[in-house]
Design a protein around this motif. Structure first.
Motif, PDB file in Angstrom:
ATOM      1  N   ASP A 160      -2.065  -2.967  -5.710  1.00  0.00           N
ATOM      2  CA  ASP A 160      -0.909  -3.838  -5.438  1.00  0.00           C
ATOM      3  C   ASP A 160      -1.024  -5.147  -6.212  1.00  0.00           C
ATOM      4  OD1 ASP A 160      -0.075  -1.928  -3.655  1.00  0.00           O
ATOM      5  OD2 ASP A 160      -0.158  -3.208  -1.880  1.00  0.00           O
ATOM      6  N   HIS A 161      -2.252  -5.618  -6.417  1.00  0.00           N
ATOM      7  CA  HIS A 161      -2.441  -6.919  -7.066  1.00  0.00           C
ATOM      8  C   HIS A 161      -1.984  -6.918  -8.525  1.00  0.00           C
ATOM      9  CE1 HIS A 161      -5.583  -8.194  -3.804  1.00  0.00           C
ATOM     10  NE2 HIS A 161      -4.340  -8.234  -3.373  1.00  0.00           N
ATOM     11  N   PRO A 162      -2.527  -6.016  -9.381  1.00  0.00           N
ATOM     12  CA  PRO A 162      -2.032  -5.997 -10.763  1.00  0.00           C
ATOM     13  C   PRO A 162      -0.551  -5.608 -10.853  1.00  0.00           C
ATOM     14  CG  PRO A 162      -3.650  -4.254 -10.401  1.00  0.00           C
ATOM     15  CD  PRO A 162      -3.676  -5.121  -9.200  1.00  0.00           C
ATOM     16  N   TYR A 163      -0.107  -4.825  -9.894  1.00  0.00           N
ATOM     17  CA  TYR A 163       1.321  -4.472  -9.879  1.00  0.00           C
ATOM     18  C   TYR A 163       2.174  -5.746  -9.741  1.00  0.00           C
ATOM     19  CZ  TYR A 163       5.743  -2.377  -8.480  1.00  0.00           C
ATOM     20  OH  TYR A 163       7.074  -2.031  -8.415  1.00  0.00           O
ATOM     21  N   ALA A 164       1.747  -6.629  -8.843  1.00  0.00           N
ATOM     22  CA  ALA A 164       2.483  -7.893  -8.647  1.00  0.00           C
ATOM     23  C   ALA A 164       2.505  -8.705  -9.936  1.00  0.00           C
ATOM     24  CB  ALA A 164       1.834  -8.700  -7.522  1.00  0.00           C
ATOM     25  N   THR A 165       1.388  -8.688 -10.670  1.00  0.00           N
ATOM     26  CA  THR A 165       1.331  -9.444 -11.931  1.00  0.00           C
ATOM     27  C   THR A 165       2.251  -8.833 -12.979  1.00  0.00           C
ATOM     28  OG1 THR A 165      -0.966  -9.860 -11.396  1.00  0.00           O
ATOM     29  CG2 THR A 165      -0.260 -10.448 -13.604  1.00  0.00           C
ATOM     30  N   ARG A 166       2.273  -7.506 -13.028  1.00  0.00           N
ATOM     31  CA  ARG A 166       3.184  -6.847 -13.982  1.00  0.00           C
ATOM     32  C   ARG A 166       4.630  -7.213 -13.669  1.00  0.00           C
ATOM     33  NH1 ARG A 166      -0.130  -2.473 -13.480  1.00  0.00           N
ATOM     34  NH2 ARG A 166       1.356  -1.293 -12.237  1.00  0.00           N
ATOM     35  N   VAL A 167       4.961  -7.217 -12.389  1.00  0.00           N
ATOM     36  CA  VAL A 167       6.313  -7.597 -11.965  1.00  0.00           C
ATOM     37  C   VAL A 167       6.592  -9.059 -12.340  1.00  0.00           C
ATOM     38  CG1 VAL A 167       7.746  -8.053  -9.929  1.00  0.00           C
ATOM     39  CG2 VAL A 167       6.540  -5.883 -10.135  1.00  0.00           C
ATOM     40  N   ALA A 168       5.600  -9.928 -12.120  1.00  0.00           N
ATOM     41  CA  ALA A 168       5.781 -11.355 -12.452  1.00  0.00           C
ATOM     42  C   ALA A 168       6.031 -11.525 -13.949  1.00  0.00           C
ATOM     43  CB  ALA A 168       4.552 -12.153 -12.019  1.00  0.00           C
ATOM     44  N   LEU A 169       5.271 -10.794 -14.760  1.00  0.00           N
ATOM     45  CA  LEU A 169       5.444 -10.883 -16.217  1.00  0.00           C
ATOM     46  C   LEU A 169       6.804 -10.332 -16.645  1.00  0.00           C
ATOM     47  CD1 LEU A 169       1.898  -9.910 -17.525  1.00  0.00           C
ATOM     48  CD2 LEU A 169       3.161 -11.986 -18.149  1.00  0.00           C
ATOM     49  N   GLU A 170       7.175  -9.215 -16.028  1.00  0.00           N
ATOM     50  CA  GLU A 170       8.458  -8.602 -16.367  1.00  0.00           C
ATOM     51  C   GLU A 170       9.613  -9.540 -15.994  1.00  0.00           C
ATOM     52  OE1 GLU A 170       9.529  -4.167 -15.638  1.00  0.00           O
ATOM     53  OE2 GLU A 170      10.367  -5.305 -13.974  1.00  0.00           O
ATOM     54  N   CYS A 171       9.534 -10.124 -14.802  1.00  0.00           N
ATOM     55  CA  CYS A 171      10.618 -10.995 -14.343  1.00  0.00           C
ATOM     56  C   CYS A 171      10.646 -12.302 -15.135  1.00  0.00           C
ATOM     57  CB  CYS A 171      10.499 -11.252 -12.844  1.00  0.00           C
ATOM     58  SG  CYS A 171      10.797  -9.743 -11.886  1.00  0.00           S
ATOM     59  N   ARG A 172       9.466 -12.780 -15.551  1.00  0.00           N
ATOM     60  CA  ARG A 172       9.403 -13.951 -16.427  1.00  0.00           C
ATOM     61  C   ARG A 172      10.160 -13.650 -17.730  1.00  0.00           C
ATOM     62  NH1 ARG A 172       6.358 -15.490 -20.773  1.00  0.00           N
ATOM     63  NH2 ARG A 172       5.498 -17.604 -20.892  1.00  0.00           N
TER      64      ARG A 172
ATOM     65  N   TYR B 227       0.833  -1.213   0.000  1.00  0.00           N
ATOM     66  CA  TYR B 227       0.000   0.000   0.000  1.00  0.00           C
ATOM     67  C   TYR B 227       0.853   1.242   0.000  1.00  0.00           C
ATOM     68  CZ  TYR B 227      -4.317  -2.649   0.434  1.00  0.00           C
ATOM     69  OH  TYR B 227      -5.371  -3.479   0.190  1.00  0.00           O
ATOM     70  N   PRO B 228       1.614   1.550  -1.045  1.00  0.00           N
ATOM     71  CA  PRO B 228       1.684   0.735  -2.252  1.00  0.00           C
ATOM     72  C   PRO B 228       2.854  -0.239  -2.233  1.00  0.00           C
ATOM     73  CG  PRO B 228       2.745   2.839  -2.653  1.00  0.00           C
ATOM     74  CD  PRO B 228       2.280   2.852  -1.221  1.00  0.00           C
ATOM     75  N   LEU B 229       2.642  -1.349  -2.975  1.00  0.00           N
ATOM     76  CA  LEU B 229       3.718  -2.321  -3.193  1.00  0.00           C
ATOM     77  C   LEU B 229       4.658  -1.756  -4.259  1.00  0.00           C
ATOM     78  CD1 LEU B 229       4.877  -5.275  -3.008  1.00  0.00           C
ATOM     79  CD2 LEU B 229       3.228  -5.889  -4.770  1.00  0.00           C
ATOM     80  N   GLU B 230       5.950  -1.880  -4.010  1.00  0.00           N
ATOM     81  CA  GLU B 230       6.931  -1.384  -4.972  1.00  0.00           C
ATOM     82  C   GLU B 230       8.194  -2.226  -4.903  1.00  0.00           C
ATOM     83  OE1 GLU B 230       7.254   3.356  -6.028  1.00  0.00           O
ATOM     84  OE2 GLU B 230       7.084   2.720  -3.957  1.00  0.00           O
TER      85      GLU B 230
END
Ligand SMILES: [Zn+2]
Length: 243
Positions: A125-137, A89-92
Motif C-alpha cells: 500500500d505504501h509504494p502504491y500511495a507514492t505512485r498515485v501521488a506522483l501520477e496526480c502531481r 490491504y490492498p489500497l486502490e
C-alpha cells in the motif's frame, strides 16, 4: 509573498505521524500550511490492536482510527486533514478518487510534497500511495486537465522513512533537525494507541538520524547539536544558483 504550503500523502491514517510528524510540526511552526491526505484508515491492515477487542467492526475501527489521526494532526499543527476512505490491504484508487487528489493538489499548490518510499515489499500500500501521488502531481501539472484552473509548478517529492530501509531500497539524502518540535511529535505518536509497539521504535529512529545529522553537519569538527531528526529521500533534482 503568499503563505507556503505542503502536502502529505499518507497511505494509512497513522503513517504521517511516524514518518514525517516532525517535518509537519516544524513547518507548521514556521507558518507553512500543511495539508494531510489519508488515502485510507489502515482499518484492515494496521489496526491489529483494535481488532483484538470484542465486538469490533470495520466501521468502529475506522471511527477509532480517524479520531486518533485527527488528534495527532492537532498535536502537530496540521492545517487540514482529509480522509479519502479508499480502503486498505490492498489500497486502490479509481479514476474519480485520483482526480479528487489532483483537485486537492491544485487547491493546495504545495511548495513540497511528502509520501512513502518507492518500494516496500512488506507493505505494498505504501509504494502504491507514492505512485498515485506522483501520477496526480503529473496530472495537476497538465494544462489540458480542467483547463482554466491554476496548474501545478514542480514541488519536490520527499520520500519519508520506511520501516526497513534496506528492503525498500530507500536511501536518504536529506536529514531534518526536529529537536525543537520533538515534544509535539511525541504527543502525536502517543495518540496512536492502536500501535503502541511502535512508540519506542520511532523514538530510536529519530535519535539515530540525529546522530547522522551531527556527523553530516560537521562531525567532530563541530557538527550542529541535534537530538532528534527525520530523514528523507528526494526524487527530483534541486535547481540552485550556487553550491
Ligand atoms: Zn501504513
Amino acid at each position: 509573498m503568499t503563505a507556503r504550503t505542503a502536502l502529505v500523502v499518507s497511505a494509512h491514517s497513522a503513517d504521517f505521524v511516524w514518518r514525517c510528524g516532525g517535518a509537519i510540526a516544524l513547518h507548521a511552526q514556521k507558518g507553512v500550511a500543511v495539508t494531510v491526505v489519508c488515502l485510507s484508515y489502515g482499518e484492515r491492515g494496521e489496526s491489529a490492536k483494535l481488532w483484538k477487542q470484542d465486538g469490533m467492526t470495520l466501521e468502529k475501527v475506522k471511527v477509532g482510527r480517524r479520531l486518533e489521526a485527527e488528534n495527532a494532526a492537532k498535536a502537530l499543527g496540521v492545517h487540514d486533514i482529509q480522509f479519502f476512505d479508499c480502503g486498505d490491504y490492498p489500497l486502490e484508487l479509481d479514476r474519480e478518487q485520483r482526480f479528487r487528489l489532483v483537485d486537492v493538489i491544485r487547491k493546495v499548490q504545495p511548495d513540497f510534497m511528502l509520501s512513502h518510499s518507492l518500494e516496500d515489499p512488506y507493505n505494498t500500500d505504501h509504494p502504491y500511495a507514492t505512485r498515485v501521488a506522483l501520477e496526480c502531481r503529473m496530472v495537476a501539472q497538465a494544462w489540458g486537465h480542467n483547463p482554466g484552473e491554476k496548474v501545478l509548478g514542480a514541488p519536490q517529492l520527499y520520500l519519508f522513512e520506511p520501516h526497513q530501509t534496506e528492503q525498500c531500497n530507500w536511501k536518504p539524502d536529506t536529514i531534518l533537525d526536529i529537536t525543537d518540535v520533538w515534544d509535539r511529535k511525541k504527543a502525536a505518536i502517543e495518540c496512536m494507541e492502536g500501535q503502541q509497539h511502535l512508540w519506542d521504535y520511532y523514538t530510536n529512529v529519530a535519535q539515530n538520524r540525529a546522530n547522522q545529522f551531527r556527523r553530516n553537519s560537521g562531525g567532530q569538527a563541530g557538527g550542529r547539536e541535534a537530538k532528534y531528526a527525520e530523514a528523507f529521500q528526494s526524487i527530483f533534482p534541486r535547481t540552485v544558483d550556487e553550491l
